[in-house]
Design a protein around this motif. Structure first.
Motif, PDB file in Angstrom:
ATOM      1  N   LYS A  51      -3.777  -8.873 -28.648  1.00  0.00           N
ATOM      2  CA  LYS A  51      -3.062  -8.283 -27.521  1.00  0.00           C
ATOM      3  C   LYS A  51      -3.605  -6.864 -27.435  1.00  0.00           C
ATOM      4  N   VAL A  52      -3.684  -6.320 -26.229  1.00  0.00           N
ATOM      5  CA  VAL A  52      -4.291  -5.007 -26.050  1.00  0.00           C
ATOM      6  C   VAL A  52      -3.255  -4.043 -25.489  1.00  0.00           C
ATOM      7  N   ALA A  53      -2.986  -2.991 -26.263  1.00  0.00           N
ATOM      8  CA  ALA A  53      -2.092  -1.932 -25.805  1.00  0.00           C
ATOM      9  C   ALA A  53      -2.915  -0.932 -24.997  1.00  0.00           C
ATOM     10  N   ASP A  54      -2.387  -0.496 -23.867  1.00  0.00           N
ATOM     11  CA  ASP A  54      -3.016   0.497 -22.992  1.00  0.00           C
ATOM     12  C   ASP A  54      -4.435   0.091 -22.588  1.00  0.00           C
ATOM     13  N   PRO A  55      -4.602  -1.086 -21.970  1.00  0.00           N
ATOM     14  CA  PRO A  55      -5.939  -1.578 -21.652  1.00  0.00           C
ATOM     15  C   PRO A  55      -6.724  -0.710 -20.667  1.00  0.00           C
ATOM     16  N   GLN A  56      -6.040   0.048 -19.811  1.00  0.00           N
ATOM     17  CA  GLN A  56      -6.744   0.877 -18.837  1.00  0.00           C
ATOM     18  C   GLN A  56      -6.991   2.305 -19.342  1.00  0.00           C
ATOM     19  N   GLY A  57      -6.296   2.700 -20.391  1.00  0.00           N
ATOM     20  CA  GLY A  57      -6.435   4.062 -20.905  1.00  0.00           C
ATOM     21  C   GLY A  57      -7.238   4.096 -22.192  1.00  0.00           C
ATOM     22  N   ASP A  58      -6.540   4.112 -23.317  1.00  0.00           N
ATOM     23  CA  ASP A  58      -7.151   4.131 -24.649  1.00  0.00           C
ATOM     24  C   ASP A  58      -6.806   2.802 -25.321  1.00  0.00           C
ATOM     25  N   PRO A  59      -7.570   1.740 -25.030  1.00  0.00           N
ATOM     26  CA  PRO A  59      -7.185   0.403 -25.494  1.00  0.00           C
ATOM     27  C   PRO A  59      -7.173   0.273 -27.013  1.00  0.00           C
ATOM     28  N   LEU A  60      -6.141  -0.421 -27.496  1.00  0.00           N
ATOM     29  CA  LEU A  60      -6.007  -0.674 -28.923  1.00  0.00           C
ATOM     30  C   LEU A  60      -5.709  -2.158 -29.116  1.00  0.00           C
ATOM     31  N   PRO A  61      -6.725  -2.945 -29.549  1.00  0.00           N
ATOM     32  CA  PRO A  61      -6.478  -4.366 -29.773  1.00  0.00           C
ATOM     33  C   PRO A  61      -5.743  -4.583 -31.091  1.00  0.00           C
ATOM     34  N   THR A  62      -4.777  -5.486 -31.071  1.00  0.00           N
ATOM     35  CA  THR A  62      -4.036  -5.868 -32.268  1.00  0.00           C
ATOM     36  C   THR A  62      -4.207  -7.363 -32.460  1.00  0.00           C
ATOM     37  N   VAL A  63      -4.681  -7.771 -33.635  1.00  0.00           N
ATOM     38  CA  VAL A  63      -4.890  -9.185 -33.930  1.00  0.00           C
ATOM     39  C   VAL A  63      -3.541  -9.886 -33.996  1.00  0.00           C
ATOM     40  N   VAL A  64      -3.428 -10.997 -33.251  1.00  0.00           N
ATOM     41  CA  VAL A  64      -2.207 -11.803 -33.236  1.00  0.00           C
ATOM     42  C   VAL A  64      -2.598 -13.270 -33.410  1.00  0.00           C
ATOM     43  N   ASP A  65      -1.614 -14.111 -33.691  1.00  0.00           N
ATOM     44  CA  ASP A  65      -1.847 -15.543 -33.813  1.00  0.00           C
ATOM     45  C   ASP A  65      -2.238 -16.103 -32.444  1.00  0.00           C
ATOM     46  N   CYS A  66      -3.259 -16.949 -32.404  1.00  0.00           N
ATOM     47  CA  CYS A  66      -3.744 -17.493 -31.136  1.00  0.00           C
ATOM     48  C   CYS A  66      -2.701 -18.363 -30.435  1.00  0.00           C
ATOM     49  N   GLY A  67      -1.753 -18.932 -31.167  1.00  0.00           N
ATOM     50  CA  GLY A  67      -0.702 -19.739 -30.569  1.00  0.00           C
ATOM     51  C   GLY A  67       0.485 -18.926 -30.099  1.00  0.00           C
TER      52      GLY A  67
END
Length: 127
Positions: free
Chosen positions: A56-72
């Motif tokens: 999931k990506v926090a702040d995708p248009q600004g300073d994006p920070l991807p966080t690994v989550v379960d694919c389901g």
């Protein structure tokens, strides 16, 4: 003279005990520092996706920070598809999103992601 020797021995004894306790106590300073470093390393891993990881990506248009989550998980927004080494790399059209990273040590790269099209995004009314 004897009082001065007793004071010096007491100071060195107290200092020695402090150092011993700091390094050996399970609740001492050294254990706390190691636990904090371990927690920081685990936290950093959650923001460092590998190919195939869902994020999931926090702040995708600004300073994006991807966080690994379960694919389901309903939180999963993107699947990591490629890592392109080098500065200012562009993801190909097969990817929906990219994040460019600049590293002070000279390893610049771009992560490319594919949007996850799940039942959650198609039918948000599902339980």
């Amino acid at each position: 003279m004897l009082k001065a020797a007793v004071v010096v021995i007491a100071i060195f004894g107290g200092l020695g005990y402090y150092v011993w306790d700091y390094n050996t106590s399970p609740t001492g300073g050294n254990a706390k520092a190691e636990a904090s470093a371990s927690a920081a390393a685990e936290e950093a891993k959650t923001h460092d996706p590998e190919i195939g990881d869902c994020v999931k990506v926090a702040d995708p248009q600004g300073d994006p920070l991807p966080t690994v989550v379960d694919c389901g998980s309903p939180e999963a927004e993107y699947k990591t598809g490629a890592l392109l080494p080098g500065q200012d790399q562009e993801c190909s059209a097969e990817y929906d999103y990219g994040i460019q990273y600049r590293n002070s040590r000279g390893f610049d790269y771009t992560l490319c992601f594919t949007k996850i099209r799940s039942a959650w995004s198609i039918r948000p009314d599902l339980p």
